[in-house]
Design an enzyme around this catalytic site. Sequence first.
Site, PDB file in Angstrom:
ATOM      1  N   SER A 144       0.834  -1.205   0.000  1.00  0.00           N
ATOM      2  CA  SER A 144       0.000   0.000   0.000  1.00  0.00           C
ATOM      3  C   SER A 144       0.863   1.248   0.000  1.00  0.00           C
ATOM      4  O   SER A 144       1.953   1.261   0.572  1.00  0.00           O
ATOM      5  CB  SER A 144      -0.887  -0.016   1.256  1.00  0.00           C
ATOM      6  OG  SER A 144      -1.454   1.266   1.474  1.00  0.00           O
ATOM      7  N   TYR A 169      -2.042  -1.150  11.042  1.00  0.00           N
ATOM      8  CA  TYR A 169      -2.351  -1.711   9.702  1.00  0.00           C
ATOM      9  C   TYR A 169      -1.231  -1.333   8.737  1.00  0.00           C
ATOM     10  O   TYR A 169      -0.671  -2.183   8.057  1.00  0.00           O
ATOM     11  CB  TYR A 169      -3.692  -1.183   9.195  1.00  0.00           C
ATOM     12  CG  TYR A 169      -3.801  -1.202   7.692  1.00  0.00           C
ATOM     13  CD1 TYR A 169      -3.526  -0.054   6.938  1.00  0.00           C
ATOM     14  CD2 TYR A 169      -4.134  -2.372   7.021  1.00  0.00           C
ATOM     15  CE1 TYR A 169      -3.585  -0.079   5.565  1.00  0.00           C
ATOM     16  CE2 TYR A 169      -4.192  -2.400   5.637  1.00  0.00           C
ATOM     17  CZ  TYR A 169      -3.915  -1.243   4.922  1.00  0.00           C
ATOM     18  OH  TYR A 169      -3.965  -1.275   3.542  1.00  0.00           O
ATOM     19  N   LYS A 173       1.900  -3.676   6.593  1.00  0.00           N
ATOM     20  CA  LYS A 173       2.295  -3.624   5.181  1.00  0.00           C
ATOM     21  C   LYS A 173       3.804  -3.345   5.101  1.00  0.00           C
ATOM     22  O   LYS A 173       4.543  -3.994   4.361  1.00  0.00           O
ATOM     23  CB  LYS A 173       1.531  -2.517   4.449  1.00  0.00           C
ATOM     24  CG  LYS A 173       0.029  -2.743   4.324  1.00  0.00           C
ATOM     25  CD  LYS A 173      -0.291  -3.983   3.530  1.00  0.00           C
ATOM     26  CE  LYS A 173      -1.791  -4.133   3.272  1.00  0.00           C
ATOM     27  NZ  LYS A 173      -2.121  -5.395   2.574  1.00  0.00           N
TER      28      LYS A 173
HETATM   29  C1  WQD Z   1      -9.757   8.903   1.485  1.00  0.00           C
HETATM   30  C2  WQD Z   1     -10.014  10.386   1.708  1.00  0.00           C
HETATM   31  C3  WQD Z   1     -10.220  10.991   4.034  1.00  0.00           C
HETATM   32  C4  WQD Z   1     -13.917   8.682   4.687  1.00  0.00           C
HETATM   33  C5  WQD Z   1      -6.778   3.939   3.477  1.00  0.00           C
HETATM   34  C6  WQD Z   1      -5.551   3.103   3.753  1.00  0.00           C
HETATM   35  C7  WQD Z   1      -4.985   2.573   2.463  1.00  0.00           C
HETATM   36  C8  WQD Z   1      -6.019   1.760   1.744  1.00  0.00           C
HETATM   37  C9  WQD Z   1      -7.285   2.591   1.542  1.00  0.00           C
HETATM   38  C10 WQD Z   1      -7.140  -0.075   2.901  1.00  0.00           C
HETATM   39  C11 WQD Z   1      -9.226  10.970   2.872  1.00  0.00           C
HETATM   40  C12 WQD Z   1     -11.533  11.211   3.294  1.00  0.00           C
HETATM   41  C13 WQD Z   1     -12.768   9.259   4.162  1.00  0.00           C
HETATM   42  C14 WQD Z   1     -15.033   9.512   4.995  1.00  0.00           C
HETATM   43  C15 WQD Z   1     -13.796  11.429   4.250  1.00  0.00           C
HETATM   44  N1  WQD Z   1      -6.114   0.510   2.375  1.00  0.00           N
HETATM   45  N2  WQD Z   1     -12.717  10.611   3.935  1.00  0.00           N
HETATM   46  N3  WQD Z   1     -14.931  10.865   4.766  1.00  0.00           N
HETATM   47  O1  WQD Z   1      -7.289   6.847   4.273  1.00  0.00           O
HETATM   48  O2  WQD Z   1      -6.583   7.396   1.867  1.00  0.00           O
HETATM   49  O3  WQD Z   1      -6.430   5.046   2.670  1.00  0.00           O
HETATM   50  O4  WQD Z   1      -7.726   3.134   2.815  1.00  0.00           O
HETATM   51  O5  WQD Z   1      -8.032  -0.609   2.331  1.00  0.00           O
HETATM   52  O6  WQD Z   1      -3.853   1.770   2.744  1.00  0.00           O
HETATM   53  O7  WQD Z   1      -4.549   3.945   4.323  1.00  0.00           O
HETATM   54  O8  WQD Z   1      -8.673   6.061   2.297  1.00  0.00           O
HETATM   55  O9  WQD Z   1     -11.058   6.213   1.712  1.00  0.00           O
HETATM   56  O10 WQD Z   1     -10.402   6.241   4.173  1.00  0.00           O
HETATM   57  O11 WQD Z   1      -9.931   8.240   2.743  1.00  0.00           O
HETATM   58  O12 WQD Z   1     -13.724  12.671   4.047  1.00  0.00           O
HETATM   59  O13 WQD Z   1     -16.110   9.051   5.472  1.00  0.00           O
HETATM   60  O14 WQD Z   1     -11.389  10.589   2.043  1.00  0.00           O
HETATM   61  O15 WQD Z   1      -9.956  12.063   4.941  1.00  0.00           O
HETATM   62  O16 WQD Z   1      -8.881  12.310   2.531  1.00  0.00           O
HETATM   63  P1  WQD Z   1      -7.207   6.447   2.844  1.00  0.00           P
HETATM   64  P2  WQD Z   1     -10.089   6.636   2.771  1.00  0.00           P
END
Ligand code: WQD
Length: 358
Positions: A144, A169, A173
């Site tokens: 990741s 998590y 990785k």
């Molecule tokens: C994306 C953007 C949030 C939820 C993580 C892991 C990565 C991968 C994917 C796991 C960010 C914003 C999010 C919400 C929001 N692995 N957000 N409201 O954090 O980039 O990556 O998940 O499966 O390894 O680190 O993904 O989709 O959680 O967030 O505003 O309800 O959306 O702040 O900017 P992330 P995400």
Amino acid sequence: MSKKNILVTGGAGFIGSHTCVELLTAGYNVIAVDDLSNSSAQAIERVRQIAQMELEAGRVAEVVRAQGLGKLMFHQVNILDRVALDQVFSQQPVDAVIHFAGFKAVGESVEKPLEYYHNNLTGTFTLCDVMREHGCRTIVFSSSATVYGDPDCVPLTEVAQKKNATNPYGWTKWMIEQVLTDLYTADDRWNVALLRYFNPIGAHPSGLIGEDPKGIPNNLVPYVAQVAVGRLDHVRVFGSDYPTPDGTGVRDYIHVVDLARGHVAALQWMEGRSGVEVINLGTGTGSSVLDVIHAFERACGRALPYVMMPRRAGDIAENYADPTKARTLLGWEAEYDLDQMCRDSWNWQSHNPNGYED
Ligand code: WQD
């Protein structure tokens, strides 16, 4: 020529199931292994269905047109169960492993570090030990972009420095990458690809398989999809004061089918090699949270309510990939844009409002 056998751990999961489809239509036999703790056996049946549909539509590799689809076998096994895993490897020769199985909720990993380290690390140790016992040393690991931490600059290339993870998590990785690298250092017959995903979203265009998180989604797109289908009330936007064009977080969203095809390209490139190769799988395009919400509105045909909230702990402002290496080394690049990702995600969610439970 006999078809190669690819064992896919986590093969019933979101990325695993999409990768099984692409492996079958590329002419491989697939041995899907999954304990179904965070996935559904229904996904395996739908993988079979999609592969048959793709064959009938002619959307398969030449070898499949000539010789037919590969076999899809499924074993409900937890990779921590060494005896059961050894039995799977004893049933047929395994030419390579694609390793997806693992817990993946960032927030949950902070609350349950021991469970995450045990499940993800010990599971990998057991898998590699059984692989070695059976003379299989080719592994594609689902890593990741989180291993880059908060990047010093974007777009991110593979030589960007790995940073400290911000949660268990992410550390799993980070550590598994190190373990697989050290395996090769100790025995140069190992053949390792560390694929660093950015943000996988979307669903197969058939709408038969897609993302089906248990409980309230941690990730943005499945949350937005559940707002669109009426399961959740509104989207919470975590932070509107980031140093980004519209103040909300920027990520490199990549269609899960593009991602799956990247795994097939990596397997084909790895043929007959040994070594350790790090490859970013992203589109090279950053999209903000508001970009995603508006793309999803276009996909579902209506405005989606959202509320600006404070930043989420551990989040970074932005990251997106430099996809040059995957293009030049593997001959692979992402094809689908954010609108297509959201259309396919909406197609899956609207036909499966409660995921595979339906
Ligand atoms: C994306 C953007 C949030 C939820 C993580 C892991 C990565 C991968 C994917 C796991 C960010 C914003 C999010 C919400 C929001 N692995 N957000 N409201 O954090 O980039 O990556 O998940 O499966 O390894 O680190 O993904 O989709 O959680 O967030 O505003 O309800 O959306 O702040 O900017 P992330 P995400």
